[in-house]
Design a protein around this motif. Structure first.
Motif, mmCIF file in Angstrom:
data_model
loop_
_atom_site.group_PDB
_atom_site.id
_atom_site.type_symbol
_atom_site.label_atom_id
_atom_site.label_comp_id
_atom_site.label_asym_id
_atom_site.label_seq_id
_atom_site.Cartn_x
_atom_site.Cartn_y
_atom_site.Cartn_z
ATOM 1 N N ASN A 26 -4.394 -5.147 -6.217
ATOM 2 C CA ASN A 26 -4.822 -4.913 -7.602
ATOM 3 C C ASN A 26 -6.119 -4.113 -7.639
ATOM 4 O O ASN A 26 -6.267 -3.198 -8.443
ATOM 5 N N LEU A 27 -7.053 -4.451 -6.762
ATOM 6 C CA LEU A 27 -8.319 -3.717 -6.704
ATOM 7 C C LEU A 27 -8.099 -2.278 -6.254
ATOM 8 O O LEU A 27 -8.736 -1.354 -6.771
ATOM 9 N N MET A 28 -7.196 -2.075 -5.294
ATOM 10 C CA MET A 28 -6.896 -0.710 -4.849
ATOM 11 C C MET A 28 -6.352 0.103 -6.013
ATOM 12 O O MET A 28 -6.791 1.236 -6.251
ATOM 13 N N ARG A 29 -5.413 -0.468 -6.736
ATOM 14 C CA ARG A 29 -4.802 0.220 -7.872
ATOM 15 C C ARG A 29 -5.853 0.519 -8.947
ATOM 16 O O ARG A 29 -5.920 1.621 -9.470
ATOM 17 N N GLN A 30 -6.687 -0.472 -9.254
ATOM 18 C CA GLN A 30 -7.727 -0.291 -10.270
ATOM 19 C C GLN A 30 -8.738 0.777 -9.861
ATOM 20 O O GLN A 30 -9.295 1.467 -10.710
ATOM 21 N N GLY A 80 -8.088 3.461 -8.420
ATOM 22 C CA GLY A 80 -7.477 4.787 -8.493
ATOM 23 C C GLY A 80 -6.591 5.119 -7.317
ATOM 24 O O GLY A 80 -6.021 6.204 -7.252
ATOM 25 N N CYS A 81 -6.459 4.207 -6.379
ATOM 26 C CA CYS A 81 -5.597 4.449 -5.219
ATOM 27 C C CYS A 81 -4.147 4.532 -5.675
ATOM 28 O O CYS A 81 -3.641 3.630 -6.333
ATOM 29 N N ARG A 82 -3.480 5.612 -5.322
ATOM 30 C CA ARG A 82 -2.074 5.791 -5.700
ATOM 31 C C ARG A 82 -1.186 6.009 -4.477
ATOM 32 O O ARG A 82 0.023 6.026 -4.584
ATOM 33 N N GLY A 83 -1.810 6.188 -3.325
ATOM 34 C CA GLY A 83 -1.049 6.386 -2.101
ATOM 35 C C GLY A 83 -1.881 6.016 -0.893
ATOM 36 O O GLY A 83 -3.112 6.085 -0.941
ATOM 37 N N VAL A 84 -1.194 5.607 0.160
ATOM 38 C CA VAL A 84 -1.868 5.236 1.406
ATOM 39 C C VAL A 84 -1.193 5.919 2.586
ATOM 40 O O VAL A 84 0.010 6.153 2.574
ATOM 41 N N LEU A 85 -1.997 6.244 3.577
ATOM 42 C CA LEU A 85 -1.518 6.744 4.854
ATOM 43 C C LEU A 85 -1.651 5.574 5.822
ATOM 44 O O LEU A 85 -2.756 5.079 6.042
ATOM 45 N N VAL A 86 -0.518 5.106 6.352
ATOM 46 C CA VAL A 86 -0.531 3.902 7.185
ATOM 47 C C VAL A 86 -0.049 4.241 8.594
ATOM 48 O O VAL A 86 1.063 4.737 8.770
ATOM 49 N N GLY A 87 -0.878 3.950 9.572
ATOM 50 C CA GLY A 87 -0.525 4.173 10.972
ATOM 51 C C GLY A 87 0.278 3.009 11.514
ATOM 52 O O GLY A 87 -0.264 2.141 12.184
ATOM 53 N N PHE A 88 1.559 2.998 11.228
ATOM 54 C CA PHE A 88 2.437 1.946 11.757
ATOM 55 C C PHE A 88 2.606 2.121 13.267
ATOM 56 O O PHE A 88 2.760 1.161 13.990
ATOM 57 N N GLU A 89 2.648 3.342 13.714
ATOM 58 C CA GLU A 89 2.733 3.752 15.114
ATOM 59 C C GLU A 89 4.114 3.569 15.736
ATOM 60 O O GLU A 89 4.670 4.492 16.271
ATOM 61 N N SER A 90 4.672 2.358 15.706
ATOM 62 C CA SER A 90 5.963 2.118 16.355
ATOM 63 C C SER A 90 6.635 0.902 15.749
ATOM 64 O O SER A 90 5.973 0.013 15.220
ATOM 65 N N LEU A 91 7.953 0.858 15.867
ATOM 66 C CA LEU A 91 8.715 -0.327 15.479
ATOM 67 C C LEU A 91 8.927 -1.251 16.670
ATOM 68 O O LEU A 91 9.455 -2.337 16.520
ATOM 69 N N SER A 92 8.520 -0.815 17.841
ATOM 70 C CA SER A 92 8.635 -1.612 19.059
ATOM 71 C C SER A 92 7.333 -2.379 19.272
ATOM 72 O O SER A 92 6.278 -1.767 19.484
ATOM 73 N N GLN A 93 7.420 -3.692 19.231
ATOM 74 C CA GLN A 93 6.208 -4.488 19.447
ATOM 75 C C GLN A 93 5.665 -4.275 20.860
ATOM 76 O O GLN A 93 4.460 -4.274 21.066
ATOM 77 N N SER A 133 5.152 -2.401 -5.056
ATOM 78 C CA SER A 133 5.098 -3.277 -6.236
ATOM 79 C C SER A 133 3.801 -3.083 -7.030
ATOM 80 O O SER A 133 3.717 -3.487 -8.184
ATOM 81 N N HIS A 134 2.818 -2.431 -6.423
ATOM 82 C CA HIS A 134 1.567 -2.127 -7.110
ATOM 83 C C HIS A 134 1.458 -0.636 -7.469
ATOM 84 O O HIS A 134 0.379 -0.141 -7.795
ATOM 85 N N GLY A 135 2.594 0.086 -7.381
ATOM 86 C CA GLY A 135 2.613 1.490 -7.770
ATOM 87 C C GLY A 135 1.907 2.410 -6.795
ATOM 88 O O GLY A 135 1.403 3.465 -7.174
ATOM 89 N N ILE A 136 1.887 2.024 -5.516
ATOM 90 C CA ILE A 136 1.217 2.819 -4.490
ATOM 91 C C ILE A 136 2.266 3.325 -3.504
ATOM 92 O O ILE A 136 3.041 2.544 -2.965
ATOM 93 N N TYR A 137 2.302 4.654 -3.301
ATOM 94 C CA TYR A 137 3.279 5.202 -2.360
ATOM 95 C C TYR A 137 2.739 5.151 -0.935
ATOM 96 O O TYR A 137 1.539 5.070 -0.713
ATOM 97 N N VAL A 138 3.671 5.201 0.019
ATOM 98 C CA VAL A 138 3.322 5.014 1.429
ATOM 99 C C VAL A 138 3.708 6.254 2.228
ATOM 100 O O VAL A 138 4.868 6.657 2.248
#
Length: 187
Positions: free
Chosen positions: A3-7, A9-22, A47-52
């Motif tokens: 909620n704070l991110m959305r408030q 002005g954050c509308r998108g995030v760059l997320v370093g998932f890196e791998s699906l292999s643990q 769900s908070h209107g932020i794209y990934v």
């Protein structure tokens, strides 16, 4: 936090998932990344209107050929909007480079190819050609016009018009960048 991110002005995030292999995440010392939690994290952002914009790396020593299909399927099912897919790159002076050089796995010392898009080493569980082809194929599929349109239609449910336009501009810009990059003449 969302909620704070959305408030803010954050509308998108760059997320370093890196791998699906643990295993690969553990090898890369990414202790905070838990692959089984990725899908829920993406849903929470949406769900908070932020794209990934998701970042993944292919070519870890624990990666096997099935990581390609697993990653492509995850990207579709998790509904990420953007993708930065790179090839593991053992930069000179790093422990990874030294280890791969000791193992005689460095295939290319043309430093122009150390750009996260060229395979410059011999992977453990596949050929360098297989890794390069899979990397390029996943990017081409993800940034095909058909895939872009499907993603934009999904975004109608959780992004406001302004965010849709920004998302579209980012995705199309990245698509054009990739068209130039993937046409590279490899030596």
């Amino acid at each position: 936090l969302m909620n704070l991110m959305r408030q803010s002005g954050c509308r998108g995030v760059l997320v370093g998932f890196e791998s699906l292999s643990q295993e690969s995440l553990n090898q890369a010392a990414k202790a905070s990344n838990i692959a089984q939690d990725y899908r829920q994290a993406i849903q929470t952002f949406h769900s908070h209107g932020i794209y990934v914009f998701a970042c993944f790396v292919l070519g870890f020593d624990h990666d096997r050929r099935d990581i390609f299909k697993t990653t492509a399927r995850f990207l579709r099912e998790a509904r990420v909007e953007g993708l930065q897919l790179t090839v593991q790159t053992p930069f000179p002076g790093t422990p990874l480079f030294r280890r791969m050089e000791q193992e005689a796995r460095i295939l290319d010392k043309n430093w122009e190819h150390y750009d996260f898009g060229h395979v410059v080493f011999r992977p453990k569980n596949m050929s360098a050609e297989e890794l390069q082809a899979a990397h390029d194929r996943i990017l081409r599929e993800f940034y095909s016009w058909q895939s872009i349109i499907v993603r934009l239609l999904r975004q109608l449910w959780y992004l406001a018009p302004r965010e849709l336009i920004i998302s579209l501009l980012i995705i199309v810009g990245y698509r054009f960048k990739l068209r130039r990059t993937l046409r590279r003449a490899d030596v």
